[in-house]
Design a protein around this motif. Structure first.
Motif, PDB file in Angstrom:
ATOM      1  N   GLU A   1      -8.819  15.344  66.531  1.00  0.00           N
ATOM      2  CA  GLU A   1      -7.646  15.491  67.376  1.00  0.00           C
ATOM      3  C   GLU A   1      -7.418  15.048  68.510  1.00  0.00           C
ATOM      4  O   GLU A   1      -8.749  14.959  69.755  1.00  0.00           O
TER       5      GLU A   1
ATOM      6  N   SER B   1      -9.761  16.605  71.590  1.00  0.00           N
ATOM      7  CA  SER B   1     -10.546  17.483  71.433  1.00  0.00           C
ATOM      8  C   SER B   1     -12.269  16.956  72.168  1.00  0.00           C
ATOM      9  O   SER B   1     -12.430  15.895  72.830  1.00  0.00           O
TER      10      SER B   1
ATOM     11  N   LYS C   1       1.372  17.627  67.747  1.00  0.00           N
ATOM     12  CA  LYS C   1       0.112  17.924  67.045  1.00  0.00           C
ATOM     13  C   LYS C   1       0.111  16.072  66.384  1.00  0.00           C
ATOM     14  O   LYS C   1       0.330  15.157  66.240  1.00  0.00           O
TER      15      LYS C   1
ATOM     16  N   THR D   1      -3.301  13.421  67.018  1.00  0.00           N
ATOM     17  CA  THR D   1      -4.387  12.416  67.002  1.00  0.00           C
ATOM     18  C   THR D   1      -4.427  11.525  67.356  1.00  0.00           C
ATOM     19  O   THR D   1      -3.704  10.183  67.402  1.00  0.00           O
TER      20      THR D   1
END
Length: 136
Positions: free
Chosen positions: A126, A129, A113, A115
């Motif tokens: 993210e 993204s 995960k 960022t």
């Protein structure tokens, strides 16, 4: 059924990140949701750079080809092929192509995960993204 995954680079989707920068995600949550890390390869045309930013997790980057410079926490170092960096979570950094051919990097994040927060912004986006464009 095996838990192992084999990724064929030529069959993996490449994402355009702006300004000719292209990223090919390899081990990402869509491929392996339980992986302890995230990996991929990015190519930067001559003169392009990733803007100054930081991540929520540690990151390793290996320069696969080209010439680059990395800025980590305000200190700039020139890199040649196979030189490797390790940047801890929360430290601002960026990579710049300073050569006359594409700069290609392998990136490995210590989380599935990931960022990114661009310097001068408090907005955490993210990784990979639509808001995570490397050329803004």
């Amino acid at each position: 059924m095996s838990d192992n995954v084999i990724l064929k680079f030529d069959e993996t989707r490449t994402l355009e990140r702006g300004g000719g920068v292209a990223s090919t995600p390899l081990v990402i949550p869509a491929v392996r949701p339980d992986a302890a890390f995230t990996t991929g390869i990015s190519s930067f045309p001559v003169g392009q750079a990733a803007p100054l930013h930081k991540h929520n997790c540690d990151e390793q980057v290996t320069l696969l080809s080209g010439r680059a410079e990395v800025e980590i926490d305000g200190e700039t170092t020139e890199l040649k092929a196979y030189d490797t960096t390790y940047v801890t979570a929360g430290v601002e950094h960026c990579f710049r192509n300073i050569g006359d051919e594409p700069m290609v990097i392998l990136w490995i994040y210590g989380s599935n995960k990931v960022t990114r927060t661009f310097a001068g912004s408090d907005e955490e986006v993210e990784h990979l993204s639509a808001a995570d464009m490397l050329v803004r």
